[in-house]
Design a protein around this motif. Sequence first.
Motif, short mmCIF file in Angstrom:
data_model
loop_
_atom_site.label_atom_id
_atom_site.label_comp_id
_atom_site.label_asym_id
_atom_site.label_seq_id
_atom_site.Cartn_x
_atom_site.Cartn_y
_atom_site.Cartn_z
N ARG A 173 0.87 -1.01 0.12
CA ARG A 173 -0.64 -0.22 -0.56
C ARG A 173 0.84 1.31 0.06
NH1 ARG A 173 -5.60 -1.56 0.24
NH2 ARG A 173 -5.50 -3.57 1.39
N VAL A 174 2.24 1.02 -0.89
CA VAL A 174 2.43 2.51 -1.53
C VAL A 174 2.79 3.32 -2.00
CG1 VAL A 174 5.00 3.42 -1.80
CG2 VAL A 174 4.09 1.24 -0.36
N GLU A 175 2.01 4.80 -1.87
CA GLU A 175 0.43 4.74 -2.71
C GLU A 175 1.44 6.07 -3.59
OE1 GLU A 175 -2.73 4.65 -2.76
OE2 GLU A 175 -2.06 2.36 -1.21
N THR A 176 3.15 7.27 -2.63
CA THR A 176 3.70 7.87 -3.65
C THR A 176 5.07 7.63 -3.54
OG1 THR A 176 3.57 9.21 -1.31
CG2 THR A 176 1.85 9.52 -2.12
N TYR A 177 5.38 8.38 -4.20
CA TYR A 177 6.84 8.00 -4.34
C TYR A 177 7.43 8.37 -3.25
CZ TYR A 177 11.55 8.10 -6.95
OH TYR A 177 12.53 7.52 -6.56
N GLU A 178 7.33 9.56 -2.29
CA GLU A 178 7.82 10.02 -1.72
C GLU A 178 7.59 9.05 0.05
OE1 GLU A 178 7.02 12.44 -3.38
OE2 GLU A 178 5.18 11.81 -2.84
N GLN A 179 6.62 8.05 -0.13
CA GLN A 179 6.04 6.96 0.71
C GLN A 179 6.97 5.71 0.56
OE1 GLN A 179 2.10 5.49 0.40
NE2 GLN A 179 1.34 6.88 2.15
N PHE A 180 7.73 5.51 -1.03
CA PHE A 180 8.39 4.92 -2.03
C PHE A 180 9.84 5.05 -1.05
CE2 PHE A 180 11.80 4.39 -5.18
CZ PHE A 180 11.80 2.67 -4.66
N GLU A 181 10.72 6.46 -0.94
CA GLU A 181 11.84 6.81 -0.27
C GLU A 181 12.19 6.68 1.09
OE1 GLU A 181 14.47 7.54 -2.68
OE2 GLU A 181 13.43 7.97 -4.27
N GLN A 182 10.52 6.56 1.78
CA GLN A 182 10.54 6.79 3.24
C GLN A 182 10.98 5.00 3.80
OE1 GLN A 182 6.60 7.83 4.80
NE2 GLN A 182 7.77 7.63 7.00
N CYS A 183 10.44 4.74 2.51
CA CYS A 183 10.18 3.35 3.22
C CYS A 183 11.46 2.59 2.72
CB CYS A 183 9.33 2.58 2.39
SG CYS A 183 7.79 2.42 2.79
N LYS A 184 12.38 3.11 1.39
CA LYS A 184 13.42 2.58 1.54
C LYS A 184 14.94 2.94 2.64
CE LYS A 184 15.60 4.23 -2.85
NZ LYS A 184 15.26 4.00 -3.91
N ALA A 185 14.50 4.25 3.21
CA ALA A 185 14.87 4.52 3.92
C ALA A 185 15.55 3.59 4.42
CB ALA A 185 14.97 5.99 3.70
N LEU A 186 14.45 3.31 5.34
CA LEU A 186 14.34 2.52 6.88
C LEU A 186 14.81 0.56 6.28
CD1 LEU A 186 10.22 3.54 8.36
CD2 LEU A 186 12.76 3.76 8.71
N GLY A 187 14.96 0.61 5.67
CA GLY A 187 15.40 -0.86 4.97
C GLY A 187 14.83 -1.73 4.95
N PHE A 188 13.36 -1.39 4.07
CA PHE A 188 12.35 -2.10 2.56
C PHE A 188 13.53 -1.98 1.21
CE2 PHE A 188 9.04 -0.51 5.61
CZ PHE A 188 8.45 -1.60 6.24
N SER A 189 13.27 -3.92 1.40
CA SER A 189 13.56 -3.00 0.36
C SER A 189 12.47 -4.34 -0.97
CB SER A 189 14.74 -4.79 0.22
OG SER A 189 14.34 -5.94 0.23
N LEU A 190 11.60 -3.95 -0.88
CA LEU A 190 10.45 -4.51 -1.60
C LEU A 190 9.40 -3.17 -1.54
CD1 LEU A 190 10.37 -9.15 -2.12
CD2 LEU A 190 11.59 -7.13 -3.90
N PHE A 191 8.78 -3.69 -3.36
CA PHE A 191 7.63 -2.47 -2.62
C PHE A 191 6.26 -2.72 -3.28
CE2 PHE A 191 11.98 -0.86 -1.91
CZ PHE A 191 12.05 0.29 -0.94
N GLN A 192 5.61 -2.19 -2.80
CA GLN A 192 4.36 -3.19 -3.65
C GLN A 192 3.16 -1.62 -3.31
OE1 GLN A 192 2.50 -6.08 -2.19
NE2 GLN A 192 0.75 -6.60 -3.45
N GLY A 193 2.34 -1.39 -4.00
CA GLY A 193 1.56 -0.60 -4.20
C GLY A 193 0.84 0.53 -5.46
N TYR A 194 -0.04 1.46 -5.33
CA TYR A 194 -0.81 2.67 -6.07
C TYR A 194 0.54 3.17 -6.98
CZ TYR A 194 -5.16 0.67 -6.11
OH TYR A 194 -6.62 0.12 -5.70
N PHE A 195 1.03 3.26 -6.34
CA PHE A 195 3.03 4.20 -6.87
C PHE A 195 3.15 3.92 -7.92
CE2 PHE A 195 5.37 1.60 -5.08
CZ PHE A 195 7.05 2.00 -5.06
N TYR A 196 3.50 2.34 -8.47
CA TYR A 196 4.11 2.04 -9.23
C TYR A 196 2.99 1.53 -9.68
CZ TYR A 196 6.81 -1.49 -11.78
OH TYR A 196 7.52 -1.60 -13.18
N GLN A 197 1.67 0.42 -9.82
CA GLN A 197 0.93 0.28 -10.76
C GLN A 197 -0.14 -0.14 -9.43
OE1 GLN A 197 0.60 -3.68 -13.15
NE2 GLN A 197 1.28 -1.78 -14.38
N ARG A 198 -1.45 -0.72 -9.75
CA ARG A 198 -2.62 -0.63 -9.30
C ARG A 198 -2.74 -2.31 -9.89
NH1 ARG A 198 -6.92 2.76 -7.47
NH2 ARG A 198 -6.24 4.75 -7.69
N PRO A 199 -3.64 -3.62 -9.10
CA PRO A 199 -3.66 -4.60 -9.35
C PRO A 199 -4.25 -4.09 -11.12
CG PRO A 199 -4.49 -4.58 -7.43
CD PRO A 199 -4.12 -3.13 -7.77
#
Length: 402
Positions: A173-199
Amino acid sequence: MQGSAQQESSTGHYTIAIQPIVNAQLQHVADELLYRGDVTANSAHVFDDVQATARACAVAIYEIGLDKLCGQRQLFINASGDWLLNPDLISLPADQIVIEVLEDTQVNEPLLAALRRLKALGYTLALDDFEPNAANRPLLNIADIIKFDISTGIPIALIKRLDQDGYTLLAERVETYEQFEQCKALGFSLFQGYFYQRPQVQVTTTQRHSTSRANQMQLLAQLYSDKVRLPALSTLIARDPYLLNAVFKRANSAGKAAQRPAYKLLDCIHIIGLKELRTLVSIVMLAGNNPASKVNLINGLTRAFACEALAEQRGLDEEEGFIAGLFSHMPVILGVNLEAMLQELPLSQAVSQALTQRIGALGKLLTDVEACEQGDVNPSVPAGLILQAAADARSLMDVHIS
């Protein structure tokens, strides 16, 4: 895959959606398999977790095919406790399937033992929407990937600790690119959500007609017999067009890595193997496909038996005759276009040419049988061929069609 406990219609219009999972470089490395009650649904309406998983797997693996759906990427599937505890259901390709343990799964020793067996078989395990507590903490000893729904908050201290412990962390449920960058900085290495593509909903052309549960139960009984008889297995599979289609498609998938296409049903059974065949049949049963029209099935099998008998008389391959006869009627039985069906199934050149152009010895055989069905008299065709074939077809279908 979870959703409201809403009863869906029994029209068989269910399908799947897949949502991409990307890495920190925004490379598409995996997909999550999502169940959809129909092609217009934006979310799942699940009234039975096991059936929803079975239907999603049936569409992904046996209708579309993993090679076509996601190539070499991993596929995440949601699995309830009931699914995980059923050994008949776990013979999916371990090198490509990631099994997600749902957040509401009851954790007990039988479940943990089942998950350990899956790990030993080579499966990757993910914990879905993980929130640690005393009950589910033992799962951390088994899990490879831990998913966090960041829409409900980001537990920074827990994430840092799990990252240090070496877990792969997936932010959903990563909705924005800002959330993506925040999660990446925290140590996440995989991401899923509307920021990239809807189902993305996947539409298939297969109409899910299947024979009765009685036939499928007979097939399961044969699969678990002390002395498995392959001819009996072939007969029972041939009785079920949806299952027959699934067996041919799975045996010829890229994942089975066959050196050459399998044109015969017995060859397909050998390639798939009894273990996966048990899973395939169990999944098709649990998917609850609607019974086929008895008339269409009998007509298709009548033509198949007639072609088989005439092939024997003419010194042709009997199974190729049976397959040509049955698949010539398959568009009516399954409700699919012949050309689309042939693109999906690698039938032999002789069978393909017979079906599309009625050429070659098999094409002449099929033409002669079709003419006899219309009442034409052909001196090269034994009298009573169609009547005997029809009797054989009805005998084959004498289990009760539900």
